[in-house]
Design a protein around this motif. Structure first.
Motif, PDB file in Angstrom:
ATOM      1  N   ASP A   5     -54.087 -27.606  21.026  1.00  0.00           N
ATOM      2  CA  ASP A   5     -55.501 -27.235  21.061  1.00  0.00           C
ATOM      3  C   ASP A   5     -55.519 -25.773  21.476  1.00  0.00           C
ATOM      4  N   THR A  10     -61.804 -18.296  17.280  1.00  0.00           N
ATOM      5  CA  THR A  10     -63.148 -18.387  16.720  1.00  0.00           C
ATOM      6  C   THR A  10     -63.309 -17.802  15.321  1.00  0.00           C
ATOM      7  N   CYS A  11     -62.245 -17.155  14.801  1.00  0.00           N
ATOM      8  CA  CYS A  11     -62.402 -16.517  13.499  1.00  0.00           C
ATOM      9  C   CYS A  11     -61.069 -16.506  12.749  1.00  0.00           C
ATOM     10  N   ASP A  34     -56.035 -25.007  12.000  1.00  0.00           N
ATOM     11  CA  ASP A  34     -57.356 -25.532  11.655  1.00  0.00           C
ATOM     12  C   ASP A  34     -58.371 -24.829  12.545  1.00  0.00           C
ATOM     13  N   LEU A  35     -59.028 -23.837  11.985  1.00  0.00           N
ATOM     14  CA  LEU A  35     -59.972 -23.032  12.751  1.00  0.00           C
ATOM     15  C   LEU A  35     -61.149 -23.869  13.242  1.00  0.00           C
ATOM     16  N   THR A  36     -61.663 -24.751  12.410  1.00  0.00           N
ATOM     17  CA  THR A  36     -62.818 -25.566  12.784  1.00  0.00           C
ATOM     18  C   THR A  36     -62.504 -26.469  13.978  1.00  0.00           C
ATOM     19  N   ALA A  37     -61.339 -27.114  13.949  1.00  0.00           N
ATOM     20  CA  ALA A  37     -60.942 -28.006  15.038  1.00  0.00           C
ATOM     21  C   ALA A  37     -60.283 -27.254  16.187  1.00  0.00           C
ATOM     22  N   ARG A  38     -59.982 -25.970  15.947  1.00  0.00           N
ATOM     23  CA  ARG A  38     -59.278 -25.137  16.927  1.00  0.00           C
ATOM     24  C   ARG A  38     -57.942 -25.755  17.325  1.00  0.00           C
ATOM     25  N   THR A  39     -57.169 -26.105  16.304  1.00  0.00           N
ATOM     26  CA  THR A  39     -55.857 -26.687  16.535  1.00  0.00           C
ATOM     27  C   THR A  39     -54.801 -25.995  15.678  1.00  0.00           C
TER      28      THR A  39
END
Length: 67
Positions: A5, A10-11, A34-39
């Protein structure tokens, strides 16, 4: 395979920086960000602590979980 995680990601530039940090630690690593899940899912021969340290050195606090 490890999953991290990643805080403060954020970008697209952040995701690229995280991927570059992982590759700098282990050039043979495979990383899926995975930017959306921040993983980040990482396949590497290195211990997860080494990957975590590289990501954190790049400025992104992280926590690790084994998949």
């Amino acid at each position: 395979m490890y999953e991290f995680d990643i805080q403060n990601m954020t970008c697209g530039h952040c995701a690229s920086t995280v991927e570059k940090a992982i590759k700098a630690a282990d050039p043979e690593a495979s990383a899926t960000i995975d930017l959306t899940a921040r993983t980040a899912r990482v396949q590497s021969k290195l211990e997860p602590a080494a990957i975590k340290a590289a990501v954190e050195k790049a400025g992104y606090p992280s926590s690790f979980k084994h998949i």
